[in-house]
Design a protein around this motif. Structure first.
Motif, PDB file in Angstrom:
ATOM      1  N   SER A  87       0.838  -1.190   0.000  1.00  0.00           N
ATOM      2  CA  SER A  87       0.000   0.000   0.000  1.00  0.00           C
ATOM      3  C   SER A  87       0.880   1.249   0.000  1.00  0.00           C
ATOM      4  O   SER A  87       1.862   1.343   0.742  1.00  0.00           O
ATOM      5  CB  SER A  87      -0.895  -0.017   1.244  1.00  0.00           C
ATOM      6  OG  SER A  87      -1.582   1.206   1.338  1.00  0.00           O
ATOM      7  N   LEU A  88       0.543   2.187  -0.879  1.00  0.00           N
ATOM      8  CA  LEU A  88       1.192   3.508  -0.897  1.00  0.00           C
ATOM      9  C   LEU A  88       0.070   4.518  -0.652  1.00  0.00           C
ATOM     10  O   LEU A  88      -0.457   5.112  -1.590  1.00  0.00           O
ATOM     11  CB  LEU A  88       1.881   3.743  -2.251  1.00  0.00           C
ATOM     12  CG  LEU A  88       2.987   2.748  -2.639  1.00  0.00           C
ATOM     13  CD1 LEU A  88       3.326   2.842  -4.125  1.00  0.00           C
ATOM     14  CD2 LEU A  88       4.248   3.001  -1.818  1.00  0.00           C
ATOM     15  N   HIS A  97      -0.585   7.515   0.267  1.00  0.00           N
ATOM     16  CA  HIS A  97      -0.703   8.932  -0.109  1.00  0.00           C
ATOM     17  C   HIS A  97      -0.631   9.180  -1.618  1.00  0.00           C
ATOM     18  O   HIS A  97      -0.457  10.314  -2.051  1.00  0.00           O
ATOM     19  CB  HIS A  97       0.356   9.748   0.630  1.00  0.00           C
ATOM     20  CG  HIS A  97       0.170   9.718   2.122  1.00  0.00           C
ATOM     21  ND1 HIS A  97       0.807   8.790   2.910  1.00  0.00           N
ATOM     22  CD2 HIS A  97      -0.609  10.455   2.933  1.00  0.00           C
ATOM     23  CE1 HIS A  97       0.438   8.973   4.171  1.00  0.00           C
ATOM     24  NE2 HIS A  97      -0.426   9.967   4.211  1.00  0.00           N
ATOM     25  N   THR A  98      -0.756   8.113  -2.400  1.00  0.00           N
ATOM     26  CA  THR A  98      -0.636   8.242  -3.853  1.00  0.00           C
ATOM     27  C   THR A  98      -1.538   9.330  -4.437  1.00  0.00           C
ATOM     28  O   THR A  98      -1.104  10.116  -5.266  1.00  0.00           O
ATOM     29  CB  THR A  98      -0.968   6.891  -4.520  1.00  0.00           C
ATOM     30  OG1 THR A  98      -0.028   5.921  -4.053  1.00  0.00           O
ATOM     31  CG2 THR A  98      -0.886   6.969  -6.027  1.00  0.00           C
ATOM     32  N   ASP A 157       5.961   6.559   2.310  1.00  0.00           N
ATOM     33  CA  ASP A 157       5.221   5.402   1.762  1.00  0.00           C
ATOM     34  C   ASP A 157       6.166   4.467   1.006  1.00  0.00           C
ATOM     35  O   ASP A 157       6.126   3.247   1.169  1.00  0.00           O
ATOM     36  CB  ASP A 157       4.157   5.866   0.747  1.00  0.00           C
ATOM     37  CG  ASP A 157       2.916   6.449   1.407  1.00  0.00           C
ATOM     38  OD1 ASP A 157       2.815   6.399   2.642  1.00  0.00           O
ATOM     39  OD2 ASP A 157       2.053   6.969   0.664  1.00  0.00           O
ATOM     40  N   ASP A 171       8.789   2.761   3.340  1.00  0.00           N
ATOM     41  CA  ASP A 171       8.187   1.641   4.077  1.00  0.00           C
ATOM     42  C   ASP A 171       8.033   0.417   3.176  1.00  0.00           C
ATOM     43  O   ASP A 171       8.333  -0.710   3.576  1.00  0.00           O
ATOM     44  CB  ASP A 171       6.802   2.039   4.626  1.00  0.00           C
ATOM     45  CG  ASP A 171       6.911   3.089   5.728  1.00  0.00           C
ATOM     46  OD1 ASP A 171       8.047   3.307   6.207  1.00  0.00           O
ATOM     47  OD2 ASP A 171       5.883   3.695   6.088  1.00  0.00           O
ATOM     48  N   SER A 172       7.557   0.655   1.940  1.00  0.00           N
ATOM     49  CA  SER A 172       7.338  -0.474   1.025  1.00  0.00           C
ATOM     50  C   SER A 172       8.638  -1.162   0.658  1.00  0.00           C
ATOM     51  O   SER A 172       8.682  -2.391   0.528  1.00  0.00           O
ATOM     52  CB  SER A 172       6.659   0.009  -0.246  1.00  0.00           C
ATOM     53  OG  SER A 172       5.340   0.364   0.041  1.00  0.00           O
TER      54      SER A 172
END
Lengths: 95, 485
Positions: free
Chosen positions: B295-296, B298-299, B385, B388-389
């Motif tokens: 999951s990102l 704030h895309t 984001d 983290d990924s």
């Protein structure tokens, strides 16, 4: 918020761009639609977030304060729209 | 060898090395193609005489140890080229002839390539369709009514139409990857700081990066190897050992973890793009990679952030165009201030003016915190984001664009709908990461679609390797009918 025509003329003055009176309406419409889009950011709470000022994990390098080139006046003046032998020429500034 | 220009850069280099073709014959073939392709409007300037001279020089004394020995290359007209007009697609630089060479182009020439011409682009690289250029719009070789993408639209069009064996563009929010996707070609935006920005006409300095646009992934690795490297003259250049991307290119991606971000499935996205994404996932899985949902979050805020940060930086960068030191000067106005205002009003096109006004406004007193500072904070969240990924995956796979090439004039009256084209590419620039757009298939109209591989900072080799494996197993072939000649 919305931008009115007067505000846009003021910003154009700051940016040193003359705006054609006939285009102010369409410019106002475009800029307002862009700002409406931008203002989605207000949904986010960023109170505790540090602003990101550089994407690199390094600070800007500094170099020694010494001359590394020079004597290129001709090259620098070459592309000037108006010049005399040694200077850039601008419209009269001081009476 | 009449069909030499159909071939990839690496095949052409082989032909030169084995003396199947001379640099002069090769150059003449491209010149012929360019002369027959004026309808595409891909070139602003050609340097044929200079190119022929350089080709002869190479043939007389071939240096095949060089990465790009004997190869003519056209480049985006945003790179300053010594004694060759450099316009950035703008009227304000229509008469600008630099007395210096950009580091990136100099690197290409030091590797044995030489200049064939300068390619059209959106004015100051601001646009997603090459329709904002002062020199007119560029046409996509895929179809005479289609945009080639932007801002590196002259580059994508020329490459796909066999007018240059490879090229370079710049990418501030997608300007390499989106046009590559629209023309069925390969485009790489490197990590911020990998390629020098010195001598490139500046748009948004914290986002701008130069990168290769090529027909194959192998070509892309060759071009990146040639153009990248540390440069004293760019204060944000990364000082690291030079990498041999082409030598180290391999298609074994077994065990690599590929992240699939759920936020890249947007409303109203054509079904075909979803299907293409599924196809991409399957290809990587079949090649031995492991798919991981990520999951990102704030895309969706990346584009609004970009449309604060980029115009703010642009308004500052473009303050230099004042009609005094170089470029266009208006003859109207009774004093210095009016001369500035008229010069900038007549010299810049509508999109550039719009962005300067946005930038000036978001940086102006009383609004800075609400817009610019806010955007810098959201930029931090977007970067986080990705950070983290990347603790969980080696690379991320997404579509490159939310649609295939659109019609000329289709989006010019609605700036926001034009901006939405860059929805999948912009987050990468904000986070400073490398990303590769690969041709992956066609939509039902027969127009190319691309997939994007995003890597960790400085992990170009890994995304090139994944791209190389993908290319082998995808079987995409760009077959363009040459309707223009």
């Amino acid at each position: 918020m919305s931008l009115d025509k007067e505000k846009i003329k003021h910003v154009a003055k700051l940016a040193r761009i003359s705006v054609d009176e006939a285009k102010v309406d369409s410019l106002t419409k475009d800029l307002n639609s862009i700002f409406k889009f931008i203002e989605q950011l207000n949904e986010l709470n960023t109170d505790k977030v540090e602003p990101l000022t550089s994407i690199l994990n390094q600070s800007l390098r500094s170099r020694k304060d010494e001359i590394i080139d020079g004597k290129i006046r001709e090259k620098i003046l070459k592309n000037s729209p108006k010049k005399n032998e040694e200077f850039f020429v601008v419209p009269k500034v001081v009476e | 060898m009449s069909n030499i220009t159909n071939q990839s850069l690496s095949e052409i280099l082989e032909s030169i090395k084995s003396k199947k073709i001379s640099s002069l014959e090769l150059t003449q073939s491209y010149i012929k193609n360019i002369e027959n392709a004026k309808k595409l409007n891909a070139f602003v300037t050609t340097t044929f005489d200079q190119a022929l001279e350089n080709a002869k020089k190479f043939d007389n004394k071939p240096n095949n140890g060089q990465l790009l020995g004997g190869v003519p290359l056209a480049v985006k007209d945003l790179f300053c080229t010594e004694n060759v007009k450099t316009t950035a697609g703008s009227n304000i630089l229509n008469n600008f002839v630099p007395s210096y060479e950009s580091t990136v182009t100099k690197n290409l020439w030091n590797n044995g390539a030489f200049l064939l011409g300068k390619l059209n682009c959106d004015e100051f690289a601001m646009g997603s369709s090459n329709e904002t250029s002062f020199f007119g719009n560029v046409i996509n070789p895929i179809g005479d009514h289609l945009v080639p993408g932007g801002s590196s639209g002259g580059s994508s069009s020329a490459l796909a139409a066999d007018l240059t064996p490879a090229t370079i563009g710049t990418d501030t929010g997608g300007s390499i990857r989106q046009p590559a996707s629209f023309t069925g070609t390969v485009g790489l935006k490197p990590t911020y700081g990998l390629c020098s920005r010195w001598g490139i006409v500046a748009f948004a300095s914290s986002l701008d990066q130069a990168g290769p646009m090529t027909k194959t992934v192998n070509d892309c690795s060759i071009m990146l190897e040639a153009m990248s490297g540390f440069d004293e003259k760019d204060s944000t250049s990364i000082n690291k050992k030079k990498e041999l991307y082409s030598k180290n290119l391999k298609d074994n991606i077994k065990g690599l973890k590929i992240g699939i971000p759920k936020e890249y499935r947007v409303d109203n996205m054509p079904k075909e793009i979803d299907e293409l994404w599924e196809k991409g996932k399957k290809i990587l899985k079949d090649s031995g990679a492991q798919l991981i949902d990520i999951s990102l979050p704030h895309t969706k805020y990346a584009l609004p952030t970009y449309y604060i940060v980029a115009p703010a930086e642009a308004s500052s960068n473009l303050a230099r165009y004042d009609g005094v030191r170089y470029g266009y000067r208006s003859q109207k106005g009774k004093d210095l201030i009016e001369m500035y205002e008229n010069t900038r009003s007549e010299g810049f096109g509508d999109e550039v003016k719009r962005r300067i006004l946005i930038g000036t406004y978001v940086l102006s007193s009383g609004y800075y915190d609400a817009y610019y500072l806010k955007a810098q904070k959201v930029r931090q969240l977007i970067k986080k984001d990705f950070d983290d990924s990347f603790t969980k995956v080696d690379a991320i796979l997404t579509p490159s664009t939310p649609s295939s090439a659109f019609k000329i004039g289709e989006k010019t009256n609605d700036p926001v709908s034009m901006y939405l084209n860059d929805i999948f590419t912009v987050p990468v620039n904000l986070a400073g990461l490398p990303a590769l757009s690969l041709p992956a298939g066609l939509d039902k109209q027969g127009y190319p679609l691309g997939l994007q591989l995003i890597g960790k900072a400085l992990d170009e080799q890994k995304i090139l390797n994944i791209g190389y494996a993908f290319e082998k197993n995808c079987g995409y072939k760009n077959e363009i009918k040459k309707w223009w000649s």
